[in-house]
Motif scaffolding. Sequence first.
Motif, mmCIF file in Angstrom:
data_model
loop_
_atom_site.group_PDB
_atom_site.id
_atom_site.type_symbol
_atom_site.label_atom_id
_atom_site.label_comp_id
_atom_site.label_asym_id
_atom_site.label_seq_id
_atom_site.Cartn_x
_atom_site.Cartn_y
_atom_site.Cartn_z
ATOM 1 N N TYR A 1 0.793 -1.232 0.000
ATOM 2 C CA TYR A 1 0.000 0.000 0.000
ATOM 3 C C TYR A 1 0.824 1.281 0.000
ATOM 4 O O TYR A 1 0.266 2.366 -0.156
ATOM 5 C CB TYR A 1 -0.937 0.008 1.209
ATOM 6 N N GLY A 2 2.120 1.184 0.205
ATOM 7 C CA GLY A 2 2.936 2.384 0.222
ATOM 8 C C GLY A 2 4.264 2.139 0.901
ATOM 9 O O GLY A 2 4.444 1.143 1.608
ATOM 10 N N GLU A 3 5.188 3.048 0.668
ATOM 11 C CA GLU A 3 6.527 2.942 1.229
ATOM 12 C C GLU A 3 6.785 4.100 2.184
ATOM 13 O O GLU A 3 6.020 5.071 2.239
ATOM 14 C CB GLU A 3 7.566 2.925 0.104
ATOM 15 N N ALA B 1 -6.688 -2.655 1.922
ATOM 16 C CA ALA B 1 -7.372 -2.858 0.648
ATOM 17 C C ALA B 1 -8.531 -1.876 0.511
ATOM 18 O O ALA B 1 -9.061 -1.359 1.502
ATOM 19 C CB ALA B 1 -7.885 -4.295 0.558
ATOM 20 N N ASP B 2 -8.932 -1.603 -0.719
ATOM 21 C CA ASP B 2 -10.042 -0.685 -0.980
ATOM 22 C C ASP B 2 -11.292 -1.137 -0.207
ATOM 23 O O ASP B 2 -11.695 -2.292 -0.268
ATOM 24 C CB ASP B 2 -10.354 -0.641 -2.475
ATOM 25 N N HIS C 1 -11.498 -1.374 2.898
ATOM 26 C CA HIS C 1 -11.125 -1.949 4.201
ATOM 27 C C HIS C 1 -9.886 -1.262 4.766
ATOM 28 O O HIS C 1 -9.185 -1.850 5.598
ATOM 29 C CB HIS C 1 -10.871 -3.447 4.077
ATOM 30 N N SER C 2 -9.612 -0.043 4.325
ATOM 31 C CA SER C 2 -8.415 0.657 4.801
ATOM 32 C C SER C 2 -8.631 1.169 6.220
ATOM 33 O O SER C 2 -9.764 1.328 6.689
ATOM 34 C CB SER C 2 -8.076 1.814 3.863
ATOM 35 N N ILE C 3 -7.530 1.448 6.889
ATOM 36 C CA ILE C 3 -7.568 1.917 8.270
ATOM 37 C C ILE C 3 -6.621 3.091 8.400
ATOM 38 O O ILE C 3 -5.560 3.129 7.767
ATOM 39 C CB ILE C 3 -7.200 0.775 9.249
ATOM 40 N N ALA C 4 -7.011 4.080 9.208
ATOM 41 C CA ALA C 4 -6.223 5.292 9.368
ATOM 42 C C ALA C 4 -5.914 5.528 10.840
ATOM 43 O O ALA C 4 -6.644 5.073 11.728
ATOM 44 C CB ALA C 4 -6.972 6.493 8.784
ATOM 45 N N ALA C 5 -4.841 6.263 11.082
ATOM 46 C CA ALA C 5 -4.467 6.618 12.446
ATOM 47 C C ALA C 5 -5.239 7.855 12.885
ATOM 48 O O ALA C 5 -5.550 8.735 12.083
ATOM 49 C CB ALA C 5 -2.971 6.887 12.521
#
Length: 210
Positions: free
Chosen positions: A128-130, A146-147, A149-153
């Motif tokens: 998903y990213g570096e 995943a689209d 189902h993403s999670i954020a801080a």
Amino acid sequence: MPRTSLLQRFCRDKGGMAMAEFAIGLPVFLTLSVGGIEATNLALAHLRVSNLAMTVADNAGRVMSGVDEADIYEVFSGAQVIGESIDFEANGRVILSSLEANGQSGSNAGQMIRWQRCWGDMDVDPAYGEQGDGRFDATLATGLGADGHSIAAMQGTALMFAEVTYAYQPLVTTGFFPATTIRYESAFNVRGRQNNAISNTQSLTVMDCD
């Protein structure tokens, strides 16, 4: 002796029947037995990889003071113990990312990967990213995952996001299962950590993802 008598004796003779039945049934029995053992081993591998993902994210989130490279070594040492029985280090990869709000405003507001560390010999890129992605823009607006189902801080804290991938090692190489890659993801919030930047007070080799 009359020919009919010989034929009747031959038809009544069942001495080799058990051996013939055994010869016919043995391949089926072995196939079912080995297949069942292989299926059990695959299920246990799934359990190990899932447990490894949760443990890495959870332990990384439990570091209360500022996180240091030495803490990452300890987290991955725990992963090594969990994955030892499936030879995970040689055949798997753990990617641990620290996800935070990027502090930007307007259209650039989103999430960023402040730091990222990897362990394991398998050649797998982050999904998903570096490290550094999203720092100045909204490329990670919804976080990691995943689209749909993403999670954020949350603001003012960080999220430990673990991606764990493993190339399954079968007990027997007879084609019971095709080449199988097991993958699990897990995320845990940090617990009370105020400084989420990573330090290296002991000048340890950084376990980066290059």
